[in-house]
Design a protein around this motif. Structure first.
Motif, PDB file in Angstrom:
ATOM      1  N   UNK A  41      13.028  -2.793 -30.950  1.00 17.36           N
ATOM      2  CA  UNK A  41      13.759  -3.961 -30.453  1.00 17.36           C
ATOM      3  C   UNK A  41      12.989  -5.237 -30.769  1.00 17.36           C
ATOM      4  N   UNK A  42      11.693  -5.220 -30.595  1.00 21.89           N
ATOM      5  CA  UNK A  42      10.884  -6.395 -30.893  1.00 21.89           C
ATOM      6  C   UNK A  42      10.928  -6.717 -32.379  1.00 21.89           C
ATOM      7  N   UNK A  43      10.969  -5.710 -33.209  1.00 18.07           N
ATOM      8  CA  UNK A  43      11.038  -5.906 -34.657  1.00 18.07           C
ATOM      9  C   UNK A  43      12.362  -6.566 -35.051  1.00 18.07           C
ATOM     10  N   UNK A  44      13.451  -6.257 -34.337  1.00 21.19           N
ATOM     11  CA  UNK A  44      14.769  -6.834 -34.618  1.00 21.19           C
ATOM     12  C   UNK A  44      14.950  -8.208 -33.978  1.00 21.19           C
ATOM     13  N   UNK A  45      14.000  -8.624 -33.161  1.00 22.05           N
ATOM     14  CA  UNK A  45      14.079  -9.941 -32.552  1.00 22.05           C
ATOM     15  C   UNK A  45      14.619  -9.943 -31.138  1.00 22.05           C
ATOM     16  N   UNK A  46      14.813  -8.812 -30.512  1.00 22.84           N
ATOM     17  CA  UNK A  46      15.276  -8.738 -29.133  1.00 22.84           C
ATOM     18  C   UNK A  46      14.093  -8.925 -28.189  1.00 22.84           C
ATOM     19  N   UNK A  49      15.145  -9.677 -21.151  1.00 20.14           N
ATOM     20  CA  UNK A  49      15.779 -10.757 -20.416  1.00 20.14           C
ATOM     21  C   UNK A  49      16.830 -11.504 -21.211  1.00 20.14           C
ATOM     22  N   UNK A  50      16.902 -11.314 -22.528  1.00 18.91           N
ATOM     23  CA  UNK A  50      17.944 -11.950 -23.335  1.00 18.91           C
ATOM     24  C   UNK A  50      19.291 -11.337 -22.998  1.00 18.91           C
ATOM     25  N   UNK A  51      20.368 -12.138 -23.087  1.00 15.34           N
ATOM     26  CA  UNK A  51      21.695 -11.544 -22.850  1.00 15.34           C
ATOM     27  C   UNK A  51      22.016 -10.532 -23.958  1.00 15.34           C
ATOM     28  N   UNK A  52      22.839  -9.588 -23.613  1.00 16.79           N
ATOM     29  CA  UNK A  52      23.187  -8.531 -24.563  1.00 16.79           C
ATOM     30  C   UNK A  52      23.945  -9.121 -25.742  1.00 16.79           C
ATOM     31  N   UNK A  53      23.610  -8.684 -26.932  1.00 14.63           N
ATOM     32  CA  UNK A  53      24.298  -9.117 -28.147  1.00 14.63           C
ATOM     33  C   UNK A  53      25.382  -8.095 -28.457  1.00 14.63           C
ATOM     34  N   UNK A  54      26.589  -8.583 -28.428  1.00 11.47           N
ATOM     35  CA  UNK A  54      27.696  -7.674 -28.720  1.00 11.47           C
ATOM     36  C   UNK A  54      28.406  -8.156 -29.960  1.00 11.47           C
TER      37      UNK A  54
END
Length: 186
Positions: A41-46, A49-54
């Motif tokens: 997730x960190x590698x993808x930029x997430x 606490x960030x809102x979910x990307x849909x």
């Protein structure tokens, strides 16, 4: 050699497998999986606490009967679409006007005036003499009716008649020597 010697069958024992093999504890397996998921997730930029990307919901077209956008198209409809994107039907009408000029206005009128331009429904033509320019101004309503019948209503909405150009002094006693006609700037 028999097949049993080549491929020995496992023997059934009463001892469970976990006693024979040293297994990783379930808590440690879960923590390892969680760590790998966090790293991905960190590698993808997430970030936590960030809102979910849909992804936006795209309606999926399933099993429709009839032509679709990916089906082969007729050349006429493709060219019309291309002309609409490039400049609209005015370019197409301009080509028809140039090509069928004498047929649309009649041979006598076509002999005494010429097509100049067509933009946004406004047709501009040039008369060969001032008397024909006056005559064409009187014929404008009849010409608009003829264009509406042949090209369609609302295609040609205005006709502008230009007078003929002034005299050209390229030869004769009024000819001016130099860079251009009547050029006095030095």
């Amino acid at each position: 050699m028999s097949s049993e010697e080549l491929f020995p069958q496992p023997r059934a024992t009463d001892t469970p497998l976990r006693d024979l093999v040293d297994l990783t504890p379930p808590r440690q397996v879960a923590l390892g999986a969680l760590g790998r998921a966090k790293a991905a997730a960190a590698q993808r930029g997430y970030r936590p606490g960030d809102p979910a990307r849909r992804r936006p919901l795209v309606p999926v077209q399933v099993g429709t009967a009839g032509p679709g956008a990916r089906d082969p198209q007729l050349v006429g409809s493709t060219v019309s679409g291309l002309l609409d994107q490039l400049g609209g039907p005015s370019d197409q009408v301009a080509g028809v006007l140039k090509h069928r000029w004498s047929e649309l206005v009649g041979p006598q009128v076509a002999e005494h005036c010429e097509y100049v331009s067509f933009e946004g429904g406004a047709l501009t033509l040039r008369a060969h003499s001032t008397s024909w320019a006056t005559q064409l101004k009187f014929l404008t309503p009849a010409m608009l009716g003829r264009f509406a019948a042949d090209l369609g209503d609302g295609v040609v909405v205005e006709i502008t008649v230009l007078n003929p150009g002034g005299p050209r002094f390229r030869t004769g006693p009024k000819r001016v020597q130099g860079r251009g006609e009547r050029d006095t700037f030095r």
